[in-house]
Design a protein around this motif. Structure first.
Motif, PDB file in Angstrom:
ATOM      1  N   LYS A  49       0.838  -1.199   0.000  1.00 15.76           N
ATOM      2  CA  LYS A  49       0.000   0.000   0.000  1.00 15.76           C
ATOM      3  C   LYS A  49       0.878   1.255   0.000  1.00 15.76           C
ATOM      4  O   LYS A  49       1.940   1.293   0.613  1.00 15.76           O
ATOM      5  CB  LYS A  49      -0.917   0.026   1.224  1.00 15.76           C
ATOM      6  N   SER A  50       0.411   2.256  -0.708  1.00 15.59           N
ATOM      7  CA  SER A  50       1.109   3.540  -0.777  1.00 15.59           C
ATOM      8  C   SER A  50       0.089   4.604  -1.142  1.00 15.59           C
ATOM      9  O   SER A  50      -1.081   4.299  -1.405  1.00 15.59           O
ATOM     10  CB  SER A  50       2.210   3.486  -1.837  1.00 15.59           C
ATOM     11  N   ALA A  51       0.534   5.841  -1.182  1.00 14.58           N
ATOM     12  CA  ALA A  51      -0.385   6.912  -1.586  1.00 14.58           C
ATOM     13  C   ALA A  51      -0.899   6.680  -2.997  1.00 14.58           C
ATOM     14  O   ALA A  51      -2.059   6.998  -3.317  1.00 14.58           O
ATOM     15  CB  ALA A  51       0.316   8.262  -1.484  1.00 14.58           C
ATOM     16  N   ALA A  52      -0.057   6.126  -3.854  1.00 18.94           N
ATOM     17  CA  ALA A  52      -0.471   5.861  -5.230  1.00 18.94           C
ATOM     18  C   ALA A  52      -1.244   4.558  -5.362  1.00 18.94           C
ATOM     19  O   ALA A  52      -1.896   4.322  -6.378  1.00 18.94           O
ATOM     20  CB  ALA A  52       0.763   5.830  -6.135  1.00 18.94           C
ATOM     21  N   ASN A  53      -1.143   3.712  -4.345  1.00 17.84           N
ATOM     22  CA  ASN A  53      -1.794   2.394  -4.390  1.00 17.84           C
ATOM     23  C   ASN A  53      -2.472   2.132  -3.047  1.00 17.84           C
ATOM     24  O   ASN A  53      -2.108   1.230  -2.295  1.00 17.84           O
ATOM     25  CB  ASN A  53      -0.738   1.316  -4.692  1.00 17.84           C
ATOM     26  N   PRO A  54      -3.486   2.942  -2.708  1.00 18.05           N
ATOM     27  CA  PRO A  54      -4.063   2.893  -1.343  1.00 18.05           C
ATOM     28  C   PRO A  54      -4.763   1.590  -1.008  1.00 18.05           C
ATOM     29  O   PRO A  54      -4.930   1.275   0.173  1.00 18.05           O
ATOM     30  CB  PRO A  54      -5.043   4.072  -1.346  1.00 18.05           C
ATOM     31  N   LEU A  55      -5.170   0.831  -2.002  1.00 22.32           N
ATOM     32  CA  LEU A  55      -5.871  -0.420  -1.736  1.00 22.32           C
ATOM     33  C   LEU A  55      -4.934  -1.618  -1.754  1.00 22.32           C
ATOM     34  O   LEU A  55      -5.368  -2.758  -1.544  1.00 22.32           O
ATOM     35  CB  LEU A  55      -6.999  -0.608  -2.758  1.00 22.32           C
ATOM     36  N   PRO A 142     -13.148  -0.255   2.717  1.00 23.23           N
ATOM     37  CA  PRO A 142     -11.837   0.260   2.310  1.00 23.23           C
ATOM     38  C   PRO A 142     -11.884   1.050   1.001  1.00 23.23           C
ATOM     39  O   PRO A 142     -11.163   2.044   0.846  1.00 23.23           O
ATOM     40  CB  PRO A 142     -11.002  -1.018   2.155  1.00 23.23           C
ATOM     41  N   LEU A 143     -12.721   0.612   0.060  1.00 20.20           N
ATOM     42  CA  LEU A 143     -12.878   1.375  -1.182  1.00 20.20           C
ATOM     43  C   LEU A 143     -13.457   2.752  -0.889  1.00 20.20           C
ATOM     44  O   LEU A 143     -12.961   3.769  -1.388  1.00 20.20           O
ATOM     45  CB  LEU A 143     -13.796   0.610  -2.139  1.00 20.20           C
ATOM     46  N   LEU A 144     -14.518   2.797  -0.105  1.00 16.58           N
ATOM     47  CA  LEU A 144     -15.192   4.070   0.148  1.00 16.58           C
ATOM     48  C   LEU A 144     -14.312   5.043   0.919  1.00 16.58           C
ATOM     49  O   LEU A 144     -14.459   6.260   0.795  1.00 16.58           O
ATOM     50  CB  LEU A 144     -16.498   3.821   0.890  1.00 16.58           C
ATOM     51  N   ASP A 145     -13.401   4.509   1.732  1.00 16.40           N
ATOM     52  CA  ASP A 145     -12.514   5.377   2.507  1.00 16.40           C
ATOM     53  C   ASP A 145     -11.209   5.689   1.778  1.00 16.40           C
ATOM     54  O   ASP A 145     -10.379   6.464   2.280  1.00 16.40           O
ATOM     55  CB  ASP A 145     -12.207   4.718   3.860  1.00 16.40           C
ATOM     56  N   ALA A 146     -10.995   5.092   0.605  1.00 12.80           N
ATOM     57  CA  ALA A 146      -9.788   5.364  -0.181  1.00 12.80           C
ATOM     58  C   ALA A 146      -9.901   6.718  -0.872  1.00 12.80           C
ATOM     59  O   ALA A 146     -11.010   7.225  -1.085  1.00 12.80           O
ATOM     60  CB  ALA A 146      -9.596   4.261  -1.222  1.00 12.80           C
ATOM     61  N   PRO A 147      -8.780   7.327  -1.232  1.00 13.93           N
ATOM     62  CA  PRO A 147      -8.847   8.613  -1.950  1.00 13.93           C
ATOM     63  C   PRO A 147      -9.500   8.450  -3.319  1.00 13.93           C
ATOM     64  O   PRO A 147      -9.305   7.445  -4.004  1.00 13.93           O
ATOM     65  CB  PRO A 147      -7.377   9.011  -2.089  1.00 13.93           C
TER      66      PRO A 147
END
Length: 473
Positions: A49-55, A142-147
């Motif tokens: 996980k990273s800012a570019a890959n939050p999921l 997790p999807l809904l809380d992702a950027p």
């Protein structure tokens, strides 16, 4: 929502469905978690996980997407898959489309080998009640809380229209993404009405008066989807909600005693019975499926039809260029209705799910995040003439006549927009039992009291069935 912790019987119900489809024998022995819930399965692919890959998507993991090939087609999904692959170019995507979601995928859920994304929609979808009861669906939290892909400072859930999250929520968990924002009402041809000098009626008395003129002009006032007569239960329930308030629908969703016998439901049903008594229904409708009846309407052989906002795309191939398909609210029953004429049923629909035992749960969630981007939403609207649950998702998209009318109707309805969910909670109740009652009612074989009594007996049957998980709004 209340829970009914009874997992074993829903499993049996699902297995009966699989056996009926003739596929159970091919799936082999069943495990303790027949629908893929409850753990014990393989590890799902995941990356860092990273800012570019939050999921935490594994960039090389394959992704399988199965689409319901119904009124919205499948081409929009192929473009979403291209968008996904632009973000994850090493991922191989397997795409398939079918109108037989349950028959095709039920054995794979039973066998613990479901796809990563499923568009669980259409007449032959897998019963949500069983999927939820068995824990077969991944939590979309997790999807809904992702950027959001459009604004890293905004969560995905903050980019959605009101009601979009609620419509996929079961027992406090979001388990389905209902992607297409759908309005329900009465459709007519703008060209036909302009040519004849007719105005859409705002009250039921005016509707009946106009039906009299339409019939005199040699046109059937209403067509209906005779093999799926529940389509005409929608304006009945909408009229009841407008007459007495949305609480009437909540009682029906909650399987409350005598909810179908509420005086507002009775009044609405009695109003629509006049279409039968005065022979305002297109002859032969009883034997037509939805496409056949809607095609007769597109050919100008009927003036009105009840449907959701997928109608324009579903009838695209047979609709004359100058037809000007137009959606309108159901007429008010009285001048004292609780809700204004403009109020309509509107909700997010067309469910997408990520199975709990998918090979690539993170990839499935990421695919939905792509769908919920403005680019994904705009392309869907452009290809299907349907809105999405994404706020401002249709911005900049040229609107077809039908879709333009849908946007006007929803804007006018505003805070008065309502919905009912009993068909989502209890699929058999709407698709089989209420459908059958509507068939008898609109064929003239039941009077109003007989219709509401039969609907209530059907709801009571579901309420008494301990094998069915119960929900409350």
């Amino acid at each position: 929502m209340s829970t009914n912790p009874e997992p074993a019987v829903p499993r049996r119900a699902l297995l009966r469905g699989a056996a009926a489809a003739g596929v159970l024998a091919a799936t082999g022995p069943l495990t303790g978690c027949a629908l893929g819930g409850g753990g014990g399965g393989r590890d799902s692919a995941h990356g860092e996980k990273s800012a570019a890959n939050p999921l935490g998507v594994d960039p090389a993991a394959p992704l399988e997407v199965v689409i319901f090939n119904g009124g919205l087609g499948e081409e929009y999904a192929r473009n979403h898959e291209v968008m996904f692959q632009q973000r994850h170019p090493r991922a191989h995507i397997r795409h398939s489309a079918t109108q037989e979601i349950a028959k095709t995928l039920q054995p794979r859920f039973v066998g613990g080998d479901p796809p990563d994304v499923v568009n669980n929609a259409g007449a032959n979808q897998i019963d949500f009640n069983s999927l939820v009861a068995q824990g077969a669906l991944a939590d979309l939290g997790p999807l809904l809380d992702a950027p959001s892909l459009d604004d890293p400072a905004a969560r995905v859930r903050d980019t959605l229209l009101p009601g979009a999250v609620e419509s996929g929520t079961f027992d406090g968990r979001v388990l389905a993404l209902n992607y297409a924002y759908t309005a329900y009402g009465v459709w007519y041809s703008g060209r036909l009405f302009a040519d004849r000098g007719w105005a859409y009626p705002r009250t039921w008395d005016d509707m009946i008066a106009l039906c009299r003129r339409i019939k005199a002009a040699g046109i059937a006032p209403w067509a209906y989807q005779g093999k799926h007569p529940r389509y005409l239960s929608w304006p009945i329930l909408a009229s009841a909600a407008k007459l007495a308030g949305p609480e009437v629908l909540v009682a029906i969703d909650n399987l409350e005693p005598n909810a179908w016998k509420h005086e507002a439901v009775t009044a609405a049903a009695e109003a629509y019975r006049q279409l039968v008594v005065d022979r305002y229904l297109l002859p032969g409708s009883e034997g037509m499926d939805h496409v056949q009846a809607q095609t007769e309407w597109c050919r100008g052989r009927a003036a009105f039809v009840s449907c959701g906002s997928w109608l324009e795309n579903e009838q695209r191939a047979v609709t004359p260029a100058d037809f000007r398909m137009t959606l309108a609210p159901t007429p008010s029953l009285t001048t004292g209705d609780r809700l204004p004429f403009q109020a309509v049923r509107g909700t997010a629909a067309e469910s997408f799910i990520v199975p709990a035992k998918a090979h690539n749960v993170a990839g499935g969630l990421e695919y939905l995040r792509v769908m919920l981007s403005k680019a994904g939403a705009a392309d869907f609207t452009r290809r299907t003439s349907s809105l999405t649950c994404v706020r401002d998702g249709a911005a900049g998209v040229p609107l077809t006549p039908g879709l333009a009318s849908v946007t006007r109707v929803l804007a006018a309805s505003g805070a008065h927009t309502f919905n009912f969910r009993y068909g989502q909670f209890y699929r058999r109740l709407e698709r089989d039992l209420i459908d059958a009652a509507c068939g008898e009612f609109f064929a003239g074989r039941l009077d109003t009291a007989g219709f509401t009594s039969r609907c209530q007996r059907a709801a009571d049957e579901i309420a008494r069935d301990d094998s069915v998980k119960k929900y409350r709004r």
